[in-house]
Design a protein around this motif. Sequence first.
Motif, PDB file in Angstrom:
ATOM      1  N   ARG A  45      -0.416  -8.832  -5.427  1.00  0.00           N
ATOM      2  CA  ARG A  45      -1.868  -8.696  -5.316  1.00  0.00           C
ATOM      3  C   ARG A  45      -2.211  -7.816  -4.123  1.00  0.00           C
ATOM      4  NH1 ARG A  45      -3.069 -13.841  -4.645  1.00  0.00           N
ATOM      5  NH2 ARG A  45      -3.353 -13.755  -2.410  1.00  0.00           N
ATOM      6  N   VAL A  46      -3.210  -6.974  -4.307  1.00  0.00           N
ATOM      7  CA  VAL A  46      -3.743  -6.143  -3.227  1.00  0.00           C
ATOM      8  C   VAL A  46      -5.253  -6.325  -3.234  1.00  0.00           C
ATOM      9  CG1 VAL A  46      -4.019  -3.828  -2.309  1.00  0.00           C
ATOM     10  CG2 VAL A  46      -1.912  -4.430  -3.527  1.00  0.00           C
ATOM     11  N   SER A  47      -5.805  -6.756  -2.119  1.00  0.00           N
ATOM     12  CA  SER A  47      -7.254  -6.918  -1.992  1.00  0.00           C
ATOM     13  C   SER A  47      -7.730  -6.046  -0.842  1.00  0.00           C
ATOM     14  CB  SER A  47      -7.615  -8.368  -1.681  1.00  0.00           C
ATOM     15  OG  SER A  47      -7.086  -9.220  -2.664  1.00  0.00           O
ATOM     16  N   GLY A  48      -8.830  -5.392  -1.019  1.00  0.00           N
ATOM     17  CA  GLY A  48      -9.381  -4.577   0.053  1.00  0.00           C
ATOM     18  C   GLY A  48      -9.168  -3.104  -0.197  1.00  0.00           C
ATOM     19  N   ALA A  49      -9.557  -2.314   0.784  1.00  0.00           N
ATOM     20  CA  ALA A  49      -9.499  -0.862   0.663  1.00  0.00           C
ATOM     21  C   ALA A  49      -9.568  -0.239   2.045  1.00  0.00           C
ATOM     22  CB  ALA A  49     -10.664  -0.395  -0.197  1.00  0.00           C
ATOM     23  N   PRO A  50      -9.352   1.067   2.113  1.00  0.00           N
ATOM     24  CA  PRO A  50      -9.515   1.749   3.395  1.00  0.00           C
ATOM     25  C   PRO A  50     -10.902   1.471   3.972  1.00  0.00           C
ATOM     26  CG  PRO A  50      -8.439   3.198   1.833  1.00  0.00           C
ATOM     27  CD  PRO A  50      -8.873   1.974   1.060  1.00  0.00           C
ATOM     28  N   GLY A  51     -10.942   1.326   5.286  1.00  0.00           N
ATOM     29  CA  GLY A  51     -12.201   1.022   5.960  1.00  0.00           C
ATOM     30  C   GLY A  51     -12.340  -0.440   6.333  1.00  0.00           C
ATOM     31  N   LEU A  52     -11.491  -1.292   5.775  1.00  0.00           N
ATOM     32  CA  LEU A  52     -11.534  -2.720   6.078  1.00  0.00           C
ATOM     33  C   LEU A  52     -11.141  -2.955   7.533  1.00  0.00           C
ATOM     34  CD1 LEU A  52     -11.646  -5.724   5.032  1.00  0.00           C
ATOM     35  CD2 LEU A  52      -9.193  -5.488   4.698  1.00  0.00           C
TER      36      LEU A  52
END
Length: 173
Positions: free
Chosen positions: A147-154
Amino acid sequence: MTRSLLAIVLTGWSVGVASPLWAADTVELTTRVSGVVDQVLVKAGQRVSKGTVLLRLDKTILQARLDEASAEYARAQADEADAKRELDRAQEMFNRTVSSTSELEAATLRHARAQAGLSAANARRVIAQQNLNDAELKAPFDGVVERVSGAPGLVVAAECQPKTLVVMKAGRL
């Protein structure tokens, strides 16, 4: 202000004659330093090898801190070298009976302080380098990203109980 969570779950498996012992089925990973996620380099379902970079934090501030610590270390080296020269001169003058014991003791104390300052500056430089290295989250073993949650800028805040950024499951590729 809302907080986001970036989670990457890595799962894996093992095939063999003897059943391996796993401490956990999945492992939750996070960075050891605070920062802003710059890149997420994996996707759910992706197989990764040990050492694969999963995500990177923005290194701008961490690099600046390393540069600052390196400059401080260079200054401390110069201070220590100067204090050593003063100590050597004071020792020579004392041996010739041209100066007093108190002058030699003062030079010895200045040199000891300069050595301590150099050690402290080196420790700060090592910590800054490690923090910069820790801006990359790497797979600790072969496995599959679950699982991957989030994105650049977090924004990621390293805390006593940090937020999960990556969850991995052990296994062989």
